[in-house]
Design a protein around this motif. Structure first.
Motif, PDB file in Angstrom:
ATOM      1  N   ASN A  59       0.613  -1.209  -0.292  1.00 45.51           N
ATOM      2  CA  ASN A  59      -0.059   0.094  -0.192  1.00 45.51           C
ATOM      3  C   ASN A  59       1.097   1.071   0.034  1.00 45.51           C
ATOM      4  O   ASN A  59       0.196   2.538  -0.606  1.00 45.51           O
ATOM      5  CB  ASN A  59      -1.254   0.440   1.016  1.00 45.51           C
ATOM      6  N   GLU A  60       1.944   1.261   0.976  1.00 41.26           N
ATOM      7  CA  GLU A  60       2.629   2.270   0.739  1.00 41.26           C
ATOM      8  C   GLU A  60       3.960   2.588  -1.258  1.00 41.26           C
ATOM      9  O   GLU A  60       4.276   3.765  -1.146  1.00 41.26           O
ATOM     10  CB  GLU A  60       4.184   1.986   1.083  1.00 41.26           C
ATOM     11  N   SER A  62       3.073   0.898  -3.848  1.00 42.57           N
ATOM     12  CA  SER A  62       2.173   1.125  -5.180  1.00 42.57           C
ATOM     13  C   SER A  62       2.297   2.214  -5.740  1.00 42.57           C
ATOM     14  O   SER A  62       2.230   1.892  -6.704  1.00 42.57           O
ATOM     15  CB  SER A  62       0.604   0.306  -4.729  1.00 42.57           C
ATOM     16  N   PRO A  63       1.054   3.168  -5.232  1.00 45.39           N
ATOM     17  CA  PRO A  63       0.884   4.494  -5.373  1.00 45.39           C
ATOM     18  C   PRO A  63       2.144   5.065  -6.320  1.00 45.39           C
ATOM     19  O   PRO A  63       2.289   5.653  -7.610  1.00 45.39           O
ATOM     20  CB  PRO A  63       0.231   4.930  -4.568  1.00 45.39           C
ATOM     21  N   ASN A  64       3.049   4.528  -5.385  1.00 40.59           N
ATOM     22  CA  ASN A  64       4.178   5.932  -6.304  1.00 40.59           C
ATOM     23  C   ASN A  64       5.120   5.278  -7.018  1.00 40.59           C
ATOM     24  O   ASN A  64       5.585   5.454  -7.719  1.00 40.59           O
ATOM     25  CB  ASN A  64       5.393   5.593  -4.970  1.00 40.59           C
ATOM     26  N   GLU A  66       3.886   3.148  -9.311  1.00 42.94           N
ATOM     27  CA  GLU A  66       2.344   3.660 -10.797  1.00 42.94           C
ATOM     28  C   GLU A  66       2.733   4.465 -11.462  1.00 42.94           C
ATOM     29  O   GLU A  66       2.726   4.712 -12.433  1.00 42.94           O
ATOM     30  CB  GLU A  66       1.742   3.307  -9.948  1.00 42.94           C
ATOM     31  N   LEU A  67       3.272   5.306 -10.690  1.00 49.03           N
ATOM     32  CA  LEU A  67       3.619   7.169 -11.154  1.00 49.03           C
ATOM     33  C   LEU A  67       4.933   6.742 -11.736  1.00 49.03           C
ATOM     34  O   LEU A  67       4.445   7.476 -12.336  1.00 49.03           O
ATOM     35  CB  LEU A  67       3.210   7.786  -9.784  1.00 49.03           C
ATOM     36  N   THR A  70       4.191   5.539 -14.553  1.00 49.61           N
ATOM     37  CA  THR A  70       3.180   6.620 -15.853  1.00 49.61           C
ATOM     38  C   THR A  70       4.263   7.683 -16.574  1.00 49.61           C
ATOM     39  O   THR A  70       4.026   8.069 -17.617  1.00 49.61           O
ATOM     40  CB  THR A  70       2.382   7.516 -14.882  1.00 49.61           C
ATOM     41  N   PRO A  91      10.831   4.718  -5.437  1.00 49.66           N
ATOM     42  CA  PRO A  91       9.971   4.052  -4.958  1.00 49.66           C
ATOM     43  C   PRO A  91      10.242   2.993  -4.111  1.00 49.66           C
ATOM     44  O   PRO A  91       9.737   3.075  -2.604  1.00 49.66           O
ATOM     45  CB  PRO A  91       8.599   3.991  -5.900  1.00 49.66           C
ATOM     46  N   TYR A 129      -3.546  -6.156  -7.124  1.00 48.44           N
ATOM     47  CA  TYR A 129      -2.173  -4.987  -7.135  1.00 48.44           C
ATOM     48  C   TYR A 129      -2.018  -5.636  -8.786  1.00 48.44           C
ATOM     49  O   TYR A 129      -0.687  -5.753  -9.166  1.00 48.44           O
ATOM     50  CB  TYR A 129      -1.033  -4.991  -6.513  1.00 48.44           C
ATOM     51  N   THR A 131      -3.219  -3.333 -11.117  1.00 45.54           N
ATOM     52  CA  THR A 131      -2.716  -2.160 -12.380  1.00 45.54           C
ATOM     53  C   THR A 131      -0.906  -2.395 -12.413  1.00 45.54           C
ATOM     54  O   THR A 131      -0.840  -1.532 -13.296  1.00 45.54           O
ATOM     55  CB  THR A 131      -3.753  -0.597 -11.904  1.00 45.54           C
ATOM     56  N   LEU A 132      -0.027  -2.574 -11.104  1.00 41.25           N
ATOM     57  CA  LEU A 132       0.377  -1.832 -11.415  1.00 41.25           C
ATOM     58  C   LEU A 132       1.578  -3.120 -12.045  1.00 41.25           C
ATOM     59  O   LEU A 132       2.584  -2.245 -12.538  1.00 41.25           O
ATOM     60  CB  LEU A 132       0.805  -2.641  -9.871  1.00 41.25           C
TER      61      LEU A 132
END
Lengths: 206, 206
Positions: A59-60, A62-64, A66-67, A70, A91, A129, A131-132
DNA sequence: GTCTATAACTAGATAGAC
DNA sequence: GTCTATCTAGTTATAGAC
């Protein structure tokens, strides 16, 4: 420091070190200095504790991540594979701010998850996860569009293997590097060594 | 079929499948259809049984592989890295004549040995078969003399990781390849996929 | 929420009869 | 060499007092 977090921290350290199967609840609660029964009270079972330890990191991260992937895709029409894999570095190293030895612990846990426990953790991560994984596949495809979906599949799994194996034995490897070459390598040093390797592997001619 | 061999065969299958830690002596003796006490009578302990299972393969593989690596070195002043790694193919596939599913079983066991049991098996293999490792290092050095000893060390361990990880999860990977790409891949197919990858990885620019 | 106590089970190893 | 029976020690999990 709540009991729940004491358990998570102790479990994380022991799981990374000795694997999920190799670690007993008694060792965990003893290191955490909490009662044996607390694990089942707070998490229900050992399996759920394993998931909780992994989720805290995912959770820590994954968003970093993905960004970052991108950004690589947006920054260039055809990014290099080294650039794609380099997107992982920040990340991953950021996990060291999240927790002491976070990067190393997380990568070792990931390695354990793929070899211990007959892949239930692999299933958990890939379904939780997705999308990762898609973001990663998209970035590699942009960097090397000639690679077929099938070859991509194999090479990404080879890469996964290189990373998780290296990380699950990184303590031993860093020891050898110190003894044989008098070189102090930390986890970010290992990451920097491995990037050219996996980038070249994924980018190998078909 | 002696009791000793029945135990070795059953242990090999279960160890490859579920790891050393994940397999109990009761499962082994039950599959082998021998008495529980027979393991300790014939091998002394579970640890010695693990060594015996691995030795049976290593003693078969090791001379063939050393010869193949020597041949690569002798055949050319500067062999390609693909040629070096291709030297592994025949000796590894020959294990299928030695025993049913020998190649696959051996490689999976090797993978288990590096992640289960805190590396005691790694120690056993590297101290017991040092000439094999030296032969491999010599071949890679001849193919890529610019690679420093330190970079060589890292890349060989990355390669080891790619191979053993791939092999310890090869059943899952072959299943996915079948489902997603309608492609039946066997162990020799996986080996042929992985060679360009590791050759490119080891040969990556410094 | 945290504890003790213990249930219910599995592990590797062994003694001793045959 | 092979068996049964058992030992010792470990495991996860839970019931019930506080």
């Amino acid at each position: 420091m709540t009991t729940k977090n004491r358990i998570l921290d102790a479990a994380e350290k022991l799981f990374a070190d000795k694997g999920f199967n190799g670690t007993s609840l008694r060792e965990i609660t003893s290191l955490a200095e909490v009662n044996l029964a607390a694990v089942n009270y707070h998490f229900g079972s050992k399996k759920e504790l394993i998931k909780a330890v992994m989720s805290r990191y995912m959770n820590e991260l994954s968003p970093n991540l993905e960004l970052a992937l991108t950004n690589v895709c947006d920054s260039s029409d055809k990014p290099s594979l080294v650039a794609v894999f380099s997107a992982f570095v920040e990340p991953l190293l950021a996990l060291n701010h999240f927790k002491e030895n976070g990067t190393s612990n997380f990568l070792q846990l990931l390695g354990r998850g793929y070899t211990d426990s007959q892949g239930f953790l692999r299933w958990f991560l890939t379904t939780r996860y997705p999308t990762l994984i898609n973001g990663f596949v998209a970035a590699v495809h942009k960097a090397y569009p000639e690679l077929s979906a099938e070859d991509m599949f194999w090479r990404l799994h080879f890469t996964m293997g290189t990373i998780v194996f290296t990380m699950s034995s990184s303590d031993a490897l860093m020891d050898i590097a110190k003894n044989d070459f008098d070189r102090n390598v930390d986890i970010s040093g290992v990451i920097k060594q491995v990037i050219p390797y996996v980038a070249a592997g994924v980018g190998a001619p078909i």
